[in-house]
Scaffold this motif. Structure first.
Motif, PDB file in Angstrom:
ATOM      1  N   ASP A   3       9.107 -17.810   6.874  1.00 51.85           N
ATOM      2  CA  ASP A   3      10.062 -16.479   6.423  1.00 51.85           C
ATOM      3  C   ASP A   3      11.309 -16.901   6.264  1.00 51.85           C
ATOM      4  O   ASP A   3      12.119 -16.448   5.494  1.00 51.85           O
ATOM      5  CB  ASP A   3      10.341 -15.792   7.772  1.00 51.85           C
ATOM      6  CG  ASP A   3       8.925 -14.789   8.190  1.00 51.85           C
ATOM      7  OD1 ASP A   3       8.877 -14.648   9.371  1.00 51.85           O
ATOM      8  OD2 ASP A   3       8.464 -14.415   7.247  1.00 51.85           O
ATOM      9  N   PHE A  30       5.017 -14.618   1.074  1.00 58.99           N
ATOM     10  CA  PHE A  30       5.249 -13.337   1.021  1.00 58.99           C
ATOM     11  C   PHE A  30       3.929 -12.640   1.363  1.00 58.99           C
ATOM     12  O   PHE A  30       3.900 -11.279   1.823  1.00 58.99           O
ATOM     13  CB  PHE A  30       5.682 -12.574  -0.375  1.00 58.99           C
ATOM     14  CG  PHE A  30       6.903 -12.463  -0.564  1.00 58.99           C
ATOM     15  CD1 PHE A  30       7.778 -11.414  -0.421  1.00 58.99           C
ATOM     16  CD2 PHE A  30       7.727 -13.751  -0.781  1.00 58.99           C
ATOM     17  CE1 PHE A  30       9.062 -11.182  -0.408  1.00 58.99           C
ATOM     18  CE2 PHE A  30       9.175 -13.519  -1.079  1.00 58.99           C
ATOM     19  CZ  PHE A  30       9.711 -12.281  -0.776  1.00 58.99           C
ATOM     20  N   GLU A  32       2.161 -12.565   4.430  1.00 59.36           N
ATOM     21  CA  GLU A  32       2.385 -12.091   5.524  1.00 59.36           C
ATOM     22  C   GLU A  32       3.171 -10.725   5.447  1.00 59.36           C
ATOM     23  O   GLU A  32       2.751  -9.821   6.425  1.00 59.36           O
ATOM     24  CB  GLU A  32       2.795 -13.025   6.701  1.00 59.36           C
ATOM     25  CG  GLU A  32       2.707 -12.621   8.164  1.00 59.36           C
ATOM     26  CD  GLU A  32       3.219 -13.682   9.049  1.00 59.36           C
ATOM     27  OE1 GLU A  32       3.788 -13.179  10.129  1.00 59.36           O
ATOM     28  OE2 GLU A  32       2.880 -14.895   8.981  1.00 59.36           O
ATOM     29  N   LYS A  33       4.343 -10.923   4.875  1.00 58.89           N
ATOM     30  CA  LYS A  33       5.156  -9.634   4.792  1.00 58.89           C
ATOM     31  C   LYS A  33       4.467  -8.414   4.282  1.00 58.89           C
ATOM     32  O   LYS A  33       4.556  -7.412   4.541  1.00 58.89           O
ATOM     33  CB  LYS A  33       6.398 -10.094   3.825  1.00 58.89           C
ATOM     34  CG  LYS A  33       7.194 -11.101   4.639  1.00 58.89           C
ATOM     35  CD  LYS A  33       8.312 -11.568   3.628  1.00 58.89           C
ATOM     36  CE  LYS A  33       9.130 -12.566   4.256  1.00 58.89           C
ATOM     37  NZ  LYS A  33      10.531 -13.103   3.586  1.00 58.89           N
ATOM     38  N   ARG A  36       1.833  -7.023   6.642  1.00 50.47           N
ATOM     39  CA  ARG A  36       2.603  -6.226   7.603  1.00 50.47           C
ATOM     40  C   ARG A  36       2.849  -4.827   6.962  1.00 50.47           C
ATOM     41  O   ARG A  36       2.747  -3.843   7.522  1.00 50.47           O
ATOM     42  CB  ARG A  36       3.720  -6.839   8.367  1.00 50.47           C
ATOM     43  CG  ARG A  36       3.479  -7.659   9.135  1.00 50.47           C
ATOM     44  CD  ARG A  36       4.657  -8.545   9.909  1.00 50.47           C
ATOM     45  NE  ARG A  36       5.374  -8.996   8.742  1.00 50.47           N
ATOM     46  CZ  ARG A  36       6.225 -10.195   9.103  1.00 50.47           C
ATOM     47  NH1 ARG A  36       5.972 -10.726  10.316  1.00 50.47           N
ATOM     48  NH2 ARG A  36       6.865 -10.684   8.051  1.00 50.47           N
ATOM     49  N   PHE A  37       3.281  -4.659   5.723  1.00 48.23           N
ATOM     50  CA  PHE A  37       3.850  -3.505   4.945  1.00 48.23           C
ATOM     51  C   PHE A  37       2.759  -2.759   4.807  1.00 48.23           C
ATOM     52  O   PHE A  37       2.754  -1.548   5.119  1.00 48.23           O
ATOM     53  CB  PHE A  37       4.256  -4.129   3.612  1.00 48.23           C
ATOM     54  CG  PHE A  37       4.652  -2.867   2.428  1.00 48.23           C
ATOM     55  CD1 PHE A  37       5.608  -2.216   2.624  1.00 48.23           C
ATOM     56  CD2 PHE A  37       3.416  -2.571   1.550  1.00 48.23           C
ATOM     57  CE1 PHE A  37       6.000  -1.151   1.753  1.00 48.23           C
ATOM     58  CE2 PHE A  37       3.710  -1.594   0.926  1.00 48.23           C
ATOM     59  CZ  PHE A  37       4.951  -0.668   0.918  1.00 48.23           C
ATOM     60  N   THR A  52      -3.455  -6.021   0.170  1.00 52.88           N
ATOM     61  CA  THR A  52      -2.728  -7.151   0.105  1.00 52.88           C
ATOM     62  C   THR A  52      -2.994  -8.145  -1.051  1.00 52.88           C
ATOM     63  O   THR A  52      -2.321  -8.719  -2.056  1.00 52.88           O
ATOM     64  CB  THR A  52      -2.681  -8.115   1.217  1.00 52.88           C
ATOM     65  OG1 THR A  52      -2.050  -7.198   2.285  1.00 52.88           O
ATOM     66  CG2 THR A  52      -1.858  -9.301   1.277  1.00 52.88           C
ATOM     67  N   SER A  73      11.139 -10.598  -4.672  1.00 52.96           N
ATOM     68  CA  SER A  73      10.624  -9.580  -3.665  1.00 52.96           C
ATOM     69  C   SER A  73      10.863  -8.242  -4.026  1.00 52.96           C
ATOM     70  O   SER A  73       9.752  -7.442  -3.665  1.00 52.96           O
ATOM     71  CB  SER A  73      11.977  -9.858  -2.508  1.00 52.96           C
ATOM     72  OG  SER A  73      11.804  -9.098  -1.478  1.00 52.96           O
ATOM     73  N   TYR A  77       7.314  -5.868  -3.643  1.00 56.37           N
ATOM     74  CA  TYR A  77       7.122  -4.623  -2.892  1.00 56.37           C
ATOM     75  C   TYR A  77       6.936  -3.341  -3.753  1.00 56.37           C
ATOM     76  O   TYR A  77       6.369  -2.530  -3.276  1.00 56.37           O
ATOM     77  CB  TYR A  77       8.387  -4.384  -2.033  1.00 56.37           C
ATOM     78  CG  TYR A  77       8.509  -5.364  -0.838  1.00 56.37           C
ATOM     79  CD1 TYR A  77       7.651  -5.048   0.285  1.00 56.37           C
ATOM     80  CD2 TYR A  77       9.134  -6.760  -0.634  1.00 56.37           C
ATOM     81  CE1 TYR A  77       7.463  -5.766   1.556  1.00 56.37           C
ATOM     82  CE2 TYR A  77       9.180  -7.322   0.505  1.00 56.37           C
ATOM     83  CZ  TYR A  77       8.264  -6.802   1.536  1.00 56.37           C
ATOM     84  OH  TYR A  77       8.135  -7.847   2.814  1.00 56.37           O
TER      85      TYR A  77
END
Length: 134
Positions: A3, A30, A32-33, A36-37, A52, A73, A77
């Protein structure tokens, strides 16, 4: 630790030049991010894993087309968000189709139900006359 790592301009330049090692590094940061999203919004491990992987595949395909990513980023996203919207739209369309099929089944069911009721009424009437026989 992951992170704290950021996608700096140098790494982004390498990614835009189709450097697999740079893309892999960004993926590691990214993954893992994004997981989670999706998990927060779907609560399904299977759907989350699928979306993912699709996200990073679409990002890779985008840069393979010669297009440049300016803000990693934001771009990742945005791709993830669009996939999530598509996922839910597909689900709504599927449910609409199932409802249409069920409506057709209901029409057939009404006919069947009417036939059953008619049969039962005829049977009851017949039994009434049978009981009156000597």
């Amino acid at each position: 630790m992951k992170d704290k790592v950021q996608i700096n301009a140098s790494l982004l330049t390498k990614i835009n030049r189709l450097d697999p090692a740079a893309f892999s590094e960004a993926y590691d940061v990214f993954n893992e991010k994004i997981y989670r999203f999706f998990y927060w919004r779907t609560s399904s491990q299977e759907i989350t894993e699928d979306l993912t992987s699709q996200t990073f595949l679409k990002v890779w395909e985008y840069i393979r087309q010669g297009k440049q990513i300016e803000h990693w980023s934001s771009f990742v996203y945005r791709v993830a968000h669009n996939l999530l919207v598509d996922h839910y739209k597909a689900g709504v369309e599927k449910r609409e189709q199932e409802l249409i099929e069920n409506i057709t089944d209901v029409e057939n069911s009404k006919d069947k139900m009417n036939d059953i009721i008619d049969y039962d009424l005829n049977r009851q009437e017949l039994l009434k006359y049978v009981h009156q026989l000597p």
